[in-house]
Design an enzyme around this catalytic site. Structure first.
Site, PDB file in Angstrom:
ATOM      1  CE  LYS A 306      -4.177  -1.581   2.674  1.00  0.00           C
ATOM      2  NZ  LYS A 306      -5.346  -1.736   2.127  1.00  0.00           N
ATOM      3  NE  ARG A 380     -10.894  -9.620  -1.773  1.00  0.00           N
ATOM      4  CZ  ARG A 380     -11.506  -9.056  -3.307  1.00  0.00           C
ATOM      5  NH1 ARG A 380     -12.057  -9.037  -4.076  1.00  0.00           N
ATOM      6  NH2 ARG A 380     -11.529  -7.814  -2.155  1.00  0.00           N
TER       7      ARG A 380
END
Length: 521
Positions: A306, A380
């Protein structure tokens, strides 16, 4: 009598010692009272728009030769929702201070539930500059549309109990604050007393769960690790006959075939944990409701690193897990007659030499293979194995909670949680609970049209589906692991915490989840 206008800054909050001592510090009680003769540090009364005083406010005004009404007019107070005016040294009554709350315009004699909540939320803000330790509310006489006095008392306790937590406990010198509220009296008639007391207890219990979720969310990643979350779950179960905890280690997860979850933990020195909580308040034959929480205690993005700006807020990537623990905390407080399973997939997402790489293919516990195109879509990956593991409990319904996608923030902002479901009845129940708890969600699509975005040339599916409809394709991914039970996914990326000057965890959606469970009971 002198007047002091309420400040517009957010109220400071009462410190909790730690997540391990998240006790109720404010004591709530119900009392039949005379607003003129009742001695208190601050009496809180209501005023409708147009300076139409409530019964208690009118009694106080009469005892003070109409000076309350005169001061309200002088200060430009109109009684609009959210307005408040703190009057010091009121004459003719036993209270040391008088706080007048604007409750808006009634319709058919009732104000809206939203206006009542907004008024209640102004109390701590208005009293922030004062050294009050106890207050008395004469608000049960305010009629709220379609709501009982029990509901009103619950709103009071939920709102004011949030003062039991402060985020600055790790500072060497936490800020000194004036307001140190310890006691709240809710004025009610004899006929209202039982309902009001019940509402206060419920509000306190919900707030205790919310505060636990807030505290866990605000803790830094070097303290709140997967192991810390596991220990917090064990603390909740200590001396609790209805709650048991089992923590699966990486070796056990490997034996179960949780290659997807373990791929996220591969780059971290902190061992992953699958934390399983079983609350057995119902009968043995009653199928449990399962709550599955994403517990990424820090998310760097892994190899798909990130940007550095704002990365500190990735300590909040475990707020789904925090909401599960917060909900369990409230269940224990209320001792609800229901069976609930909590499953928390806890890990860090770090970029060391062992970390999963973009393009790697892993096998999930379900046997389905996944091409990991972006290691920053890790939530996920841990949730899919947790969902498969949850099948063994034969749940009545499963709700997963996750700070899953930035795309959901773009779609809904920080007002509504994104709700996806393979079962309309479950979705409606959660939406209803969100409305009732003022912790709202919005039903998002989960159409088969989106599934093809997850196609992969090399595996059963990819873990991302491109920029378009990112929150939807993330839910579509999870839906492939939730075919054996009614399932809903709550994307709380926009609602779990606030940024900027008011940075901090919100504790959402604990209130929604608790209300949903209450409605099932």
């Amino acid at each position: 009598m002198t007047a002091a206008k309420a400040t517009t800054k957010k109220a400071s909050e009462k410190p909790a010692k730690s997540a391990n001592t998240n006790n109720n510090l404010i004591q709530f009680s119900t009392k039949v009272l005379d607003p003129v003769k009742h001695a208190t540090q601050c009496l809180v009364v209501g005023c409708y728009e147009g300076i139409k005083l409530s019964a208690s406010a009118s009694a106080v005004n009469a005892a003070d030769a109409q000076q309350v009404e005169a001061l309200l007019k002088r200060e430009g107070f109109q009684g609009k929702t959210g307005q408040s005016l703190l009057l010091l040294n009121p004459q003719g009554i036993a209270a040391e201070r008088l706080l007048v709350l604007g409750v808006g315009t009634p319709k058919d004699g009732n104000i809206s539930a939203d206006n009542f909540r907004k008024a209640i939320q102004k109390i701590s803000e208005a009293l922030r500059p004062t050294p009050c330790t106890e207050i008395t509310l004469a608000l049960a006489e305010i009629s709220v549309a379609d709501q009982s006095v029990e509901w009103q008392a619950r709103q009071v306790a939920e709102s004011l109990s949030l003062l039991d937590y402060r985020a600055d406990k790790l500072k060497s010198k936490p800020a000194d604050i004036s307001l140190k509220l310890k006691k709240v009296i809710f004025g009610a008639t004899k006929a209202q007393a039982t309902g009001a007391t019940k509402g206060l207890l419920l509000g306190q219990a919900i707030a205790k769960g919310v505060n636990l979720a807030r505290e866990l969310g605000d803790l830094p990643g070097n303290i709140c690790t997967p192991t810390y979350l596991a220990n917090e779950a064990k603390r909740l179960a200590h001396k609790q006959a209805k709650l048991s905890v089992n923590v699966l280690e990486e070796k056990q997860m490997k034996e179960l075939g949780m290659g997807s979850l373990l791929s996220v933990a591969a780059g971290s020195d902190q061992p992953a944990k699958l934390i399983v909580l079983e609350y057995k308040g119902g009968t043995k034959k009653q199928a449990p409701i399962a709550l599955v929480g994403k517990g990424i205690t820090f998310d760097t993005g892994g190899i798909s690193l990130k940007p550095g700006a704002g990365m500190d807020e990735m300590k909040y990537d475990m707020c789904g897990a925090a909401s599960v623990l917060g909900t369990i905390q409230t269940l224990l407080e209320l001792q609800l007659p229901i069976n609930v399973v909590g499953v928390i997939a806890a890990s860090e997402n770090m970029p060391n030499g062992s970390a999963t790489k973009p393009g790697d293919i892993v096998t999930s516990m379900s046997g389905q293979t996944i091409e990991i195109l972006n290691t920053d879509a890790e939530g996920r990956l841990v949730l899919c194995d947790a969902l498969t593991y949850t099948e063994r409990f034969k749940p009545k319904a499963v709700v997963d909670i996750a700070t899953l996608t930035g795309a959901c923030v773009i779609a809904l902002g920080n007002h509504a949680t994104g709700l996806f479901s393979n079962n309309d009845e479950l979705a409606k129940a959660l939406l209803k609970a969100g409305d009732e708890a003022a912790d709202r969600a919005w039903h998002m699509p989960l159409w088969d049209d989106y599934q093809k975005q997850l196609d992969s040339n090399f595996a059963d599916m990819a873990n991302i589906g491109g920029r378009e409809a990112g929150s939807v394709t993330a839910a579509c991914f999870l839906s492939r692991f939730a075919k054996k039970f009614p399932w809903a996914h709550l994307d709380i990326a926009g609602t779990a915490w606030r940024s900027g000057g008011a940075k901090g965890a919100t504790g959402r959606p604990v209130s929604m989840l608790v209300q949903y469970l209450l409605n099932q009971v």
